[in-house]
Enzyme design. Structure first.
Site, PDB file in Angstrom:
ATOM      1  N   HIS A  57       1.183  -1.632   2.221  1.00  0.00           N
ATOM      2  CA  HIS A  57       2.111  -2.136   1.202  1.00  0.00           C
ATOM      3  C   HIS A  57       3.374  -2.725   1.830  1.00  0.00           C
ATOM      4  O   HIS A  57       4.384  -2.908   1.147  1.00  0.00           O
ATOM      5  CB  HIS A  57       2.522  -1.008   0.258  1.00  0.00           C
ATOM      6  N   HIS A 219      -3.293  -0.507  -4.842  1.00  0.00           N
ATOM      7  CA  HIS A 219      -4.312  -0.044  -3.899  1.00  0.00           C
ATOM      8  C   HIS A 219      -5.634  -0.784  -4.089  1.00  0.00           C
ATOM      9  O   HIS A 219      -6.680  -0.290  -3.692  1.00  0.00           O
ATOM     10  CB  HIS A 219      -4.553   1.452  -4.074  1.00  0.00           C
TER      11      HIS A 219
END
Length: 333
Positions: A57, A219
């Protein structure tokens, strides 16, 4: 799968070494367990704000370690929660008498592992609190969560609590501020492509060239609806509608608008979308007072974007404007 890597098993460790080399003036990386720590930590008399989660991320969370933001970040494997011992190591490396606040995104593994670490640290006499951010308006439950997911609002929460800690606020005050921010921030995301996790070697879900996934997580989770590709005006209007009706936001509200790339969307498209969002909010009488545009909480190379709105007041605006010096956010220094 084509990626600039050596071995999927060593991606995170090698990336952290590069982060440390590029930003040695701001942070250091410790190994076994891996943590990213503010270079001058622990800072005497100041609350340590700590966050973390699965890698993939970036710049979240390691890119936000430094003055005015995080004291430490705890990176797990790609899209995998860090272990309790790693979180505990970050707490021990940064926490003094002022205590620590753990910022946890609402994913089951993160919540359990950070809670365990907080209990271990408390057993050693450290004052450690935790807050869970759940700003995603798309879903109430998902494969990864019980309740809403923590997404783009995490970036804003880390900046604001980090600024409060930097000015010397006590732990009670920093925790209260964090809960206030969590109550006033909402996000929604969309995907044009799925990400490919290095050790998996294939996209997280199938998406045709003429499809958009609406309401995705960070995700590679599928969204709440798959639709045909639509013009940007229509897509952004739907995203804005989902956010402003959830809190809700209303005429006269002052907000921070965060337009985020999920990793693969270029700035030319991101600024286009941001401009549309600003116009739509203005038409509702919602005043955009602060802005953030760019890839700040990503999902590897996913093409897509998210919008985040935070309702502002004078205190939050002051904390947002406060100096920050991290690899990914830097102003007023």
């Amino acid at each position: 799968m084509k990626k600039i890597i050596n071995d999927p098993k060593t991606v995170v460790a090698e990336s952290l070494r590069g982060l440390a080399a590029a930003h040695a003036d701001v942070l250091r990386v410790e190994d076994d367990p891996a943590i990213v720590v503010r270079v001058d930590a622990p800072v005497a008399g100041k609350v340590a704000v700590i966050s973390g989660g699965g890698s993939g991320h970036e710049p979240l969370h390691g890119g936000f370690v430094g003055r005015g933001m995080l004291a430490a970040a705890v990176p797990g494997a790609v899209f995998t929660s860090p272990t309790p011992d790693a979180v505990e190591a970050a707490v021990k490396a940064t926490t003094g008498d002022a205590g620590a606040l753990l910022i946890v995104k609402n994913y089951t593994g993160d919540v359990l592992n950070f809670e365990t670490a907080a209990e271990l640290a408390a057993a050693e006499g450290l004052d450690v609190r935790s807050v869970v951010i759940d700003d995603d308006v798309a879903v109430k439950d998902s494969t990864y969560t019980a309740g809403r997911r923590g997404v783009g609002g995490t970036v804003l929460l880390e900046k604001l609590t980090g600024a409060a800690a930097e000015r010397g606020d006590a732990l009670d005050a920093v925790e209260t501020l964090a809960r206030k921010v969590i109550g006033q921030v909402r996000s929604i995301g969309v995907a044009l492509t799925a990400p490919t996790v290095p050790h998996a070697g294939e996209p997280s879900f199938d998406l045709a060239d003429d499809e958009i996934e609406f309401g995705i997580g960070i995700h590679g989770e599928p969204g709440i609806e798959r639709t045909a590709v639509v013009p940007a005006d229509e897509l952004v209007a739907r995203m804005v509608e989902a956010i402003v009706t959830d809190l809700p936001f209303g005429e006269g509200d002052k907000v921070l608008l965060f337009t985020n790339s999920m990793g693969g969307t270029p700035l030319v498209e991101l600024y286009l979308a941001h401009g549309i969002a600003e116009r739509l909010l203005a038409e509702r009488g919602i005043v955009v007072e602060r802005r953030l545009v760019g890839p700040y909480i990503t999902s590897l190379e996913m093409q897509g974007m998210s919008l985040t709105l935070l309702k502002l007041d004078d205190e939050l605006t002051e904390l947002w404007d406060a100096p920050v010096n991290t690899p990914a956010l830097r102003w007023g220094v």
